[in-house]
Design an enzyme around this catalytic site. Structure first.
Site, PDB file in Angstrom:
ATOM      1  N   LEU A 105      47.653  14.136  61.115  1.00 39.97           N
ATOM      2  CA  LEU A 105      46.664  13.502  61.982  1.00 39.97           C
ATOM      3  C   LEU A 105      45.281  13.614  61.340  1.00 39.97           C
ATOM      4  O   LEU A 105      45.002  14.564  60.616  1.00 39.97           O
ATOM      5  CB  LEU A 105      46.663  14.167  63.361  1.00 39.97           C
ATOM      6  CG  LEU A 105      47.971  14.053  64.147  1.00 39.97           C
ATOM      7  CD1 LEU A 105      47.823  14.746  65.503  1.00 39.97           C
ATOM      8  CD2 LEU A 105      48.361  12.597  64.355  1.00 39.97           C
TER       9      LEU A 105
ATOM     10  N   LYS B 214      32.114  12.892  51.523  1.00 37.10           N
ATOM     11  CA  LYS B 214      30.902  13.691  51.722  1.00 37.10           C
ATOM     12  C   LYS B 214      31.007  15.047  51.020  1.00 37.10           C
ATOM     13  O   LYS B 214      30.004  15.603  50.584  1.00 37.10           O
ATOM     14  CB  LYS B 214      30.612  13.878  53.206  1.00 37.10           C
ATOM     15  CG  LYS B 214      29.693  12.824  53.775  1.00 37.10           C
ATOM     16  CD  LYS B 214      30.376  11.520  54.089  1.00 37.10           C
ATOM     17  CE  LYS B 214      30.013  10.328  53.305  1.00 37.10           C
ATOM     18  NZ  LYS B 214      30.737   9.117  53.643  1.00 37.10           N
TER      19      LYS B 214
ATOM     20  N   GLY C  26      31.388  -3.757  43.687  1.00 39.10           N
ATOM     21  CA  GLY C  26      30.917  -3.712  45.073  1.00 39.10           C
ATOM     22  C   GLY C  26      29.769  -2.736  45.215  1.00 39.10           C
ATOM     23  O   GLY C  26      29.924  -1.541  44.933  1.00 39.10           O
TER      24      GLY C  26
ATOM     25  N   ALA D 199      33.530   5.921  61.932  1.00 39.57           N
ATOM     26  CA  ALA D 199      34.303   6.908  62.682  1.00 39.57           C
ATOM     27  C   ALA D 199      33.684   7.196  64.047  1.00 39.57           C
ATOM     28  O   ALA D 199      34.405   7.339  65.046  1.00 39.57           O
ATOM     29  CB  ALA D 199      34.400   8.188  61.860  1.00 39.57           C
TER      30      ALA D 199
ATOM     31  N   HIS E  75       6.168  21.084  62.814  1.00 42.00           N
ATOM     32  CA  HIS E  75       5.507  20.875  61.520  1.00 42.00           C
ATOM     33  C   HIS E  75       5.795  22.058  60.609  1.00 42.00           C
ATOM     34  O   HIS E  75       5.761  23.194  61.074  1.00 42.00           O
ATOM     35  CB  HIS E  75       3.993  20.753  61.736  1.00 42.00           C
ATOM     36  CG  HIS E  75       3.236  20.600  60.450  1.00 42.00           C
ATOM     37  ND1 HIS E  75       3.209  19.411  59.747  1.00 42.00           N
ATOM     38  CD2 HIS E  75       2.492  21.487  59.741  1.00 42.00           C
ATOM     39  CE1 HIS E  75       2.471  19.568  58.660  1.00 42.00           C
ATOM     40  NE2 HIS E  75       2.030  20.821  58.632  1.00 42.00           N
TER      41      HIS E  75
HETATM   42  C1  LIG Z   1      35.488   6.183  51.281  1.00 44.96           C
HETATM   43  C2  LIG Z   1      35.187   6.029  52.748  1.00 44.96           C
HETATM   44  C3  LIG Z   1      34.078   6.674  53.271  1.00 44.96           C
HETATM   45  C4  LIG Z   1      33.784   6.565  54.624  1.00 44.96           C
HETATM   46  N1  LIG Z   1      32.701   7.226  55.104  1.00 44.96           N
HETATM   47  C5  LIG Z   1      32.397   7.141  56.427  1.00 44.96           C
HETATM   48  C6  LIG Z   1      31.285   7.843  56.947  1.00 44.96           C
HETATM   49  O1  LIG Z   1      30.572   8.533  56.223  1.00 44.96           O
HETATM   50  N2  LIG Z   1      31.020   7.750  58.272  1.00 44.96           N
HETATM   51  C7  LIG Z   1      31.793   6.976  59.106  1.00 44.96           C
HETATM   52  O2  LIG Z   1      31.500   6.916  60.310  1.00 44.96           O
HETATM   53  N3  LIG Z   1      32.860   6.294  58.638  1.00 44.96           N
HETATM   54  C8  LIG Z   1      33.179   6.367  57.333  1.00 44.96           C
HETATM   55  N4  LIG Z   1      34.268   5.708  56.850  1.00 44.96           N
HETATM   56  C9  LIG Z   1      35.035   4.882  57.806  1.00 44.96           C
HETATM   57  C10 LIG Z   1      35.957   5.753  58.685  1.00 44.96           C
HETATM   58  O3  LIG Z   1      36.850   6.471  57.862  1.00 44.96           O
HETATM   59  C11 LIG Z   1      36.696   4.861  59.672  1.00 44.96           C
HETATM   60  O4  LIG Z   1      35.767   4.089  60.396  1.00 44.96           O
HETATM   61  C12 LIG Z   1      37.521   5.685  60.670  1.00 44.96           C
HETATM   62  O5  LIG Z   1      38.484   6.485  60.011  1.00 44.96           O
HETATM   63  C13 LIG Z   1      38.204   4.749  61.681  1.00 44.96           C
HETATM   64  O6  LIG Z   1      38.999   5.480  62.553  1.00 44.96           O
HETATM   65  P1  LIG Z   1      40.258   4.818  63.244  1.00 44.96           P
HETATM   66  O7  LIG Z   1      40.817   5.844  64.159  1.00 44.96           O
HETATM   67  O8  LIG Z   1      39.880   3.504  63.796  1.00 44.96           O
HETATM   68  O9  LIG Z   1      41.263   4.474  62.061  1.00 44.96           O
HETATM   69  P2  LIG Z   1      41.911   5.380  60.910  1.00 44.96           P
HETATM   70  O10 LIG Z   1      41.100   6.579  60.588  1.00 44.96           O
HETATM   71  O11 LIG Z   1      42.250   4.428  59.817  1.00 44.96           O
HETATM   72  O12 LIG Z   1      43.258   5.933  61.581  1.00 44.96           O
HETATM   73  C14 LIG Z   1      44.332   5.079  61.847  1.00 44.96           C
HETATM   74  C15 LIG Z   1      45.595   5.909  61.895  1.00 44.96           C
HETATM   75  O13 LIG Z   1      46.634   5.047  62.348  1.00 44.96           O
HETATM   76  C16 LIG Z   1      47.805   5.295  61.611  1.00 44.96           C
HETATM   77  N5  LIG Z   1      48.627   4.090  61.679  1.00 44.96           N
HETATM   78  C17 LIG Z   1      48.423   2.902  61.059  1.00 44.96           C
HETATM   79  N6  LIG Z   1      49.377   2.023  61.402  1.00 44.96           N
HETATM   80  C18 LIG Z   1      50.198   2.657  62.291  1.00 44.96           C
HETATM   81  C19 LIG Z   1      51.356   2.297  63.030  1.00 44.96           C
HETATM   82  N7  LIG Z   1      51.893   1.063  62.936  1.00 44.96           N
HETATM   83  N8  LIG Z   1      51.925   3.201  63.842  1.00 44.96           N
HETATM   84  C20 LIG Z   1      51.394   4.445  63.941  1.00 44.96           C
HETATM   85  N9  LIG Z   1      50.305   4.855  63.264  1.00 44.96           N
HETATM   86  C21 LIG Z   1      49.722   3.972  62.459  1.00 44.96           C
HETATM   87  C22 LIG Z   1      47.323   5.670  60.241  1.00 44.96           C
HETATM   88  O14 LIG Z   1      48.269   6.471  59.556  1.00 44.96           O
HETATM   89  C23 LIG Z   1      46.023   6.453  60.554  1.00 44.96           C
HETATM   90  O15 LIG Z   1      46.251   7.837  60.663  1.00 44.96           O
HETATM   91  C24 LIG Z   1      34.617   5.801  55.501  1.00 44.96           C
HETATM   92  C25 LIG Z   1      35.741   5.158  54.976  1.00 44.96           C
HETATM   93  C26 LIG Z   1      36.032   5.271  53.628  1.00 44.96           C
HETATM   94  C27 LIG Z   1      37.248   4.588  53.089  1.00 44.96           C
END
Ligand SMILES: Cc1cc2nc3c(=O)[nH]c(=O)nc-3n(C[C@H](O)[C@H](O)[C@H](O)COP(=O)(O)OP(=O)(O)OC[C@H]3O[C@@H](n4cnc5c(N)ncnc54)[C@H](O)[C@@H]3O)c2cc1C
Length: 399
Positions: A44, A57, A122, A258, A379
């Site tokens: 998780l 980070k 990018g 996130a 300050h």
């Molecule tokens: C390099 C990088 C740096 C980042 N830095 C930041 C940052 O500094 N600050 C920030 O706010 N955001 C950052 N992000 C973005 C952030 O990681 C995401 O916005 C966040 O993880 C989204 O959360 P989520 O729960 O929507 O999805 P996710 O974290 O993608 O979680 C989705 C979960 O669903 C699971 N899943 C997928 N399909 C299925 C299925 N069919 N059945 C069951 N489970 C499934 C996956 O295994 C995963 O565990 C970064 C992303 C990257 C790639």
């Protein structure tokens, strides 16, 4: 049911244990709902914990430590040459994009060696954050961005100090160009940047954005609607068009962050539990964890669409910035002319990601420029720049 399947009746099934999913699950459980979390992965935490926010980070912190050690020379403090020792977090294997020398952000976070010459495709936040990490670790980094500036879409006043820093740090930055061809030639990748002869790179990081993963959820057998960009369509209660289905996080669209996912997760849980809750936040802070950091929230100048007043406070006038040798920062306020309410804040400089919290609260609670100007800020701190910019704006409009 096939052998091995398990049928369990619960109040709520949360698909995905990322920040959106686990926040929803915790809140559901707090509200007394029997909840199960199902994740396709082995652990998780989602992208945030294993391939996004946290490992990037951690590496940026390493880069910052190396940068601070370098800057300490200006204060007469010297260290020996830095040695890099395997402290980067372990990551699941990334996606191969044609060659294992071509990485996405997940792969870039787990590379065991430092490439001598890295091409970053990018110039968005992921490309710049990881580009700076590799530059600090010793790579010569070339960035190619197809738009005409780094961090496309971000307020240009905020991007400028970062762009200046990147120009010093990176071997080359190509704006308004694309990488038109990439070839694995064994010992290297041969990449062609539009208008240039092919060049060799040890590795290539492709950081051109992220896509929603909505195709593996079985949504076709529900009433939920998916947009043309594959985002799951939701209302302000995070409800899909299917009354039994809620969706939160990256799968629901931009901004893919996130903390947005976490807030949405809590809203969805509360709505499922029958509480009057909505995702009606007006400020979602965004932070680019580069050096300098860039952070903003609310409505910035280009999106205002109404009469506004702008205040800019250069950190060259900040005592705290002087003590840390970083006068290259800027704090920018966007104030609605009619009400004097602060509707947007942008900050560039070290610690901008922490400072933006005050701005998010100010915008969310409809604070005016006067409120900000008369609030006593300690300050010498960088937070004074918010007060100073508000003061500057008020003194300008009423001497
Ligand atoms: C390099 C990088 C740096 C980042 N830095 C930041 C940052 O500094 N600050 C920030 O706010 N955001 C950052 N992000 C973005 C952030 O990681 C995401 O916005 C966040 O993880 C989204 O959360 P989520 O729960 O929507 O999805 P996710 O974290 O993608 O979680 C989705 C979960 O669903 C699971 N899943 C997928 N399909 C299925 C299925 N069919 N059945 C069951 N489970 C499934 C996956 O295994 C995963 O565990 C970064 C992303 C990257 C790639």
């Amino acid at each position: 049911m096939v052998m091995g399947d398990l049928v369990t009746e619960v109040d709520v099934a949360v698909l995905g244990g990322g920040p959106g999913g686990y926040s929803a699950a915790f809140r559901c459980a707090e509200l007394g709902l029997e909840t199960v979390v199902i994740d396709a992965g082995h652990r998780l935490g989602g992208a945030c914990l294993f391939e996004g926010c946290i490992p990037s980070k951690a590496l940026l912190h390493v880069a910052a430590v190396l940068g601070e050690a370098e800057r300490a020379k200006e204060f007469g403090v010297g260290f020996g040459e830095a040695r890099i020792s395997g402290s980067a977090p372990m990551m699941p294997s990334g996606f191969a994009v044609g060659s294992d020398r071509i990485m996405d952000s997940t792969g870039a976070l787990e590379v065991p060696e430092i490439p001598e010459h890295l091409l970053v495709v990018g110039g968005g936040y992921i490309g710049l954050e990881l580009g700076q990490v590799y530059a600090a670790l010793g790579s010569r980094v070339t960035v190619v961005e197809m738009m005409d500036g780094l961090l496309p879409g971000v307020d240009r006043d905020l991007v400028q100090p970062l762009a200046r820093r990147c120009e010093k740090l990176f071997a080359a930055i190509h704006l308004g160009r694309k990488v038109s061809a990439v070839k694995d030639i064994g010992a290297a990748i041969e990449a062609t940047i539009e208008g240039q002869a092919p060049q060799s790179f040890d590795r290539v990081l492709v950081a051109v954005g992220r896509r929603a993963v909505s195709d593996s959820l079985g949504l076709e057998s529900t009433k939920a609607k998916v947009t043309d960009r594959a985002f799951v369509a939701i209302d302000e209660h995070c409800r899909t068009s299917d009354p039994h289905l809620y969706a939160v996080g990256d799968v629901t669209g931009e901004p893919m962050l996130a903390h947005r996912a976490m807030r949405q997760g809590k809203v969805a849980a509360e709505c499922i539990a029958g509480r009057p809750s909505a995702f009606d936040n007006v400020a979602i802070p965004a932070v680019v964890f580069t050096d300098p950091e860039v952070a903003w929230c609310g409505v910035m100048e280009a999106q205002a669409g109404r009469e506004i007043k702008i205040a800019k406070f250069s950190w060259a006038a900040s005592g705290r910035a002087a003590t840390i040798g970083r006068s290259d920062g800027l704090t920018k306020l966007v104030v609605e002319a009619a009400s004097n309410r602060v509707i947007g804040v942008g900050i560039v400089g070290p610690g901008a990601g922490e400072l933006i919290a005050e701005a998010a609260l100010a915008i969310e609670t409809a604070v005016t420029a006067e409120d900000l100007a008369v609030t006593i800020h300690a300050h010498p701190t960088l937070s004074e720049s918010l007060m100073e910019s508000a003061e500057g704006l008020l003194h300008r409009s009423s001497p």
